[in-house]
Design an enzyme around this catalytic site. Structure first.
Site, mmCIF file in Angstrom:
data_model
loop_
_atom_site.group_PDB
_atom_site.id
_atom_site.type_symbol
_atom_site.label_atom_id
_atom_site.label_comp_id
_atom_site.label_asym_id
_atom_site.label_seq_id
_atom_site.Cartn_x
_atom_site.Cartn_y
_atom_site.Cartn_z
ATOM 1 N N TYR A 152 64.721 25.964 -21.170
ATOM 2 C CA TYR A 152 63.562 26.765 -20.746
ATOM 3 C C TYR A 152 62.261 25.968 -20.915
ATOM 4 C CZ TYR A 152 60.382 30.834 -20.629
ATOM 5 O OH TYR A 152 59.381 31.721 -20.325
ATOM 6 N N LYS A 156 59.636 24.768 -18.009
ATOM 7 C CA LYS A 156 58.232 25.194 -18.013
ATOM 8 C C LYS A 156 57.292 23.993 -18.091
ATOM 9 C CE LYS A 156 58.973 29.605 -17.603
ATOM 10 N NZ LYS A 156 58.586 30.287 -16.361
HETATM 11 P P1 NAP Z 1 61.601 39.479 -16.979
HETATM 12 O O1 NAP Z 1 61.075 40.813 -17.374
HETATM 13 O O2 NAP Z 1 62.891 39.000 -17.560
HETATM 14 O O3 NAP Z 1 61.678 39.418 -15.384
HETATM 15 C C1 NAP Z 1 62.179 38.275 -14.739
HETATM 16 C C2 NAP Z 1 62.005 38.437 -13.246
HETATM 17 O O4 NAP Z 1 62.526 37.257 -12.577
HETATM 18 C C3 NAP Z 1 62.770 39.625 -12.673
HETATM 19 O O5 NAP Z 1 61.993 40.203 -11.653
HETATM 20 C C4 NAP Z 1 64.017 38.973 -12.065
HETATM 21 O O6 NAP Z 1 64.577 39.713 -10.994
HETATM 22 C C5 NAP Z 1 63.415 37.670 -11.552
HETATM 23 N N1 NAP Z 1 64.437 36.650 -11.304
HETATM 24 C C6 NAP Z 1 65.315 36.136 -12.174
HETATM 25 N N2 NAP Z 1 66.114 35.227 -11.580
HETATM 26 C C7 NAP Z 1 65.712 35.168 -10.272
HETATM 27 C C8 NAP Z 1 66.136 34.443 -9.139
HETATM 28 N N3 NAP Z 1 67.152 33.555 -9.204
HETATM 29 N N4 NAP Z 1 65.508 34.644 -7.954
HETATM 30 C C9 NAP Z 1 64.505 35.534 -7.861
HETATM 31 N N5 NAP Z 1 64.045 36.261 -8.902
HETATM 32 C C10 NAP Z 1 64.648 36.079 -10.091
HETATM 33 O O7 NAP Z 1 60.555 38.323 -17.308
HETATM 34 P P2 NAP Z 1 58.992 38.356 -17.694
HETATM 35 O O8 NAP Z 1 58.892 38.353 -19.163
HETATM 36 O O9 NAP Z 1 58.260 39.344 -16.883
HETATM 37 O O10 NAP Z 1 58.601 36.876 -17.237
HETATM 38 C C11 NAP Z 1 58.028 36.562 -15.988
HETATM 39 C C12 NAP Z 1 57.678 35.084 -15.991
HETATM 40 O O11 NAP Z 1 56.806 34.818 -17.087
HETATM 41 C C13 NAP Z 1 58.887 34.169 -16.199
HETATM 42 O O12 NAP Z 1 58.738 32.998 -15.435
HETATM 43 C C14 NAP Z 1 58.824 33.846 -17.667
HETATM 44 O O13 NAP Z 1 59.451 32.627 -17.960
HETATM 45 C C15 NAP Z 1 57.333 33.779 -17.868
HETATM 46 N N6 NAP Z 1 56.915 33.956 -19.250
HETATM 47 C C16 NAP Z 1 57.254 35.076 -19.935
HETATM 48 C C17 NAP Z 1 56.838 35.208 -21.255
HETATM 49 C C18 NAP Z 1 57.165 36.415 -22.087
HETATM 50 O O14 NAP Z 1 56.906 36.356 -23.295
HETATM 51 N N7 NAP Z 1 57.690 37.481 -21.526
HETATM 52 C C19 NAP Z 1 56.087 34.182 -21.847
HETATM 53 C C20 NAP Z 1 55.765 33.070 -21.112
HETATM 54 C C21 NAP Z 1 56.172 32.958 -19.807
HETATM 55 P P3 NAP Z 1 65.808 40.751 -11.227
HETATM 56 O O15 NAP Z 1 65.203 42.014 -11.780
HETATM 57 O O16 NAP Z 1 66.374 40.925 -9.871
HETATM 58 O O17 NAP Z 1 66.737 40.082 -12.189
#
Ligand code: NAP
Length: 244
Positions: A152, A156
């Site tokens: 991961y 990133k």
């Molecule tokens: P999340 O709730 O797990 O949601 C992930 C999203 O990505 C879902 O809409 C999922 O769709 C979609 N996805 C996964 N695999 C995919 C694929 N192969 N093609 C298209 N869509 C796909 O994640 P989140 O926490 O909102 O995170 C969103 C972004 O922010 C990510 O890039 C994550 O790495 C980044 N981020 C998150 C955090 C945190 O603390 N939460 C911190 C830093 C960065 P489905 O519903 O269809 O599976």
């Protein structure tokens, strides 16, 4: 008038968490929003919260044919995208000595190759329009590393290199590309982290709490706006001061 009236915005990973908030925030400022997730039903759950100005699309961002089909459909149904938010992301955590090849490959494929494929595809129409905004959702883990998340963190960190390269290749065509690096945000992705870990994050961050999707979306909208036209190749960290 909203800042994105009549603009077409593509948000990947829009079914929940940060992506859902981003899609809703763009829609609230007048955009027509393509909500993208792995299934149409998942994306529809967000589109339903918005109404007629949102449309749901299924796409696996790691797959070239799926991405090309997505953008062809968005262009014919909603219009030419002005903004792309590469937000789709997954984790498959594990210590390096135990990490399976497939866990490495899949995370790099979705988080990094996915952003590349969407960028390469959308850039064609943005170049013609001589205007575009691309925002990559990275993570502070890409800046600091994280035990148990080598795949991961590498994906990133790779987004920073992609962001700067896109900024350089397309800058003369009116296209900007920036990244954001969120800290720990309360979503499904962080739901299962141990309570002690979350407490220590909240204690360490000057803001005194974990982040929320509503802490992220306004920064994305700014980077996507006309006002951010002279900002490109940059990373904005949004972590409540955690990495200070
Ligand atoms: P999340 O709730 O797990 O949601 C992930 C999203 O990505 C879902 O809409 C999922 O769709 C979609 N996805 C996964 N695999 C995919 C694929 N192969 N093609 C298209 N869509 C796909 O994640 P989140 O926490 O909102 O995170 C969103 C972004 O922010 C990510 O890039 C994550 O790495 C980044 N981020 C998150 C955090 C945190 O603390 N939460 C911190 C830093 C960065 P489905 O519903 O269809 O599976």
């Amino acid at each position: 008038m909203g800042r994105f009236e009549e603009k077409v915005v593509v948000v990947t990973g829009a079914s929940r968490g940060i992506g859902r908030e981003i899609a809703q925030a763009f829609a609230a400022e007048g955009a027509r929003v393509a909500c993208v997730a792995t299934t149409e039903a998942a994306a529809q759950a967000t589109a339903d919260t918005i109404g007629d100005t949102a449309k749901a699309y299924a796409c696996d961002v790691s797959d070239t044919a799926s991405v090309e089909a997505l953008f062809a459909k968005v262009i014919s149904e909603l219009g030419t995208p002005t903004v792309l938010v590469n937000n789709a992301g997954i984790t498959r955590d594990g210590l390096i000595l135990r990490m399976k090849d497939d866990d490495w490959d899949r995370v790099i494929a979705v988080n990094l190759k996915g952003a590349f494929l969407c960028t390469r595809t959308v850039a064609k129409s943005m170049m013609k329009a001589r205007y575009g905004r691309i925002i990559n959702v990275s993570s502070i883990v890409g800046q600091t590393g994280q035990a148990g998340q080598a795949n991961y963190a590498a994906s990133k960190a790779g987004l920073f290199g992609l962001t700067m390269s896109v900024a350089k290749e397309f800058g003369s065509r009116g296209i900007t590309c920036n990244a954001i690096a969120p800290g720990f945000i309360e979503t499904d992705m962080t739901h299962d982290l141990p309570a002690e870990f979350k407490e220590s994050v909240a204690k360490t961050a000057p803001a005194g709490r974990l982040g929320r999707p509503t802490d992220i979306a306004p920064a994305i909208l700014f980077l996507a706006s006309e006002d951010a036209g002279y900002i490109t190749g940059q990373t904005l960290t949004i972590d409540g001061g955690l990495t200070l």
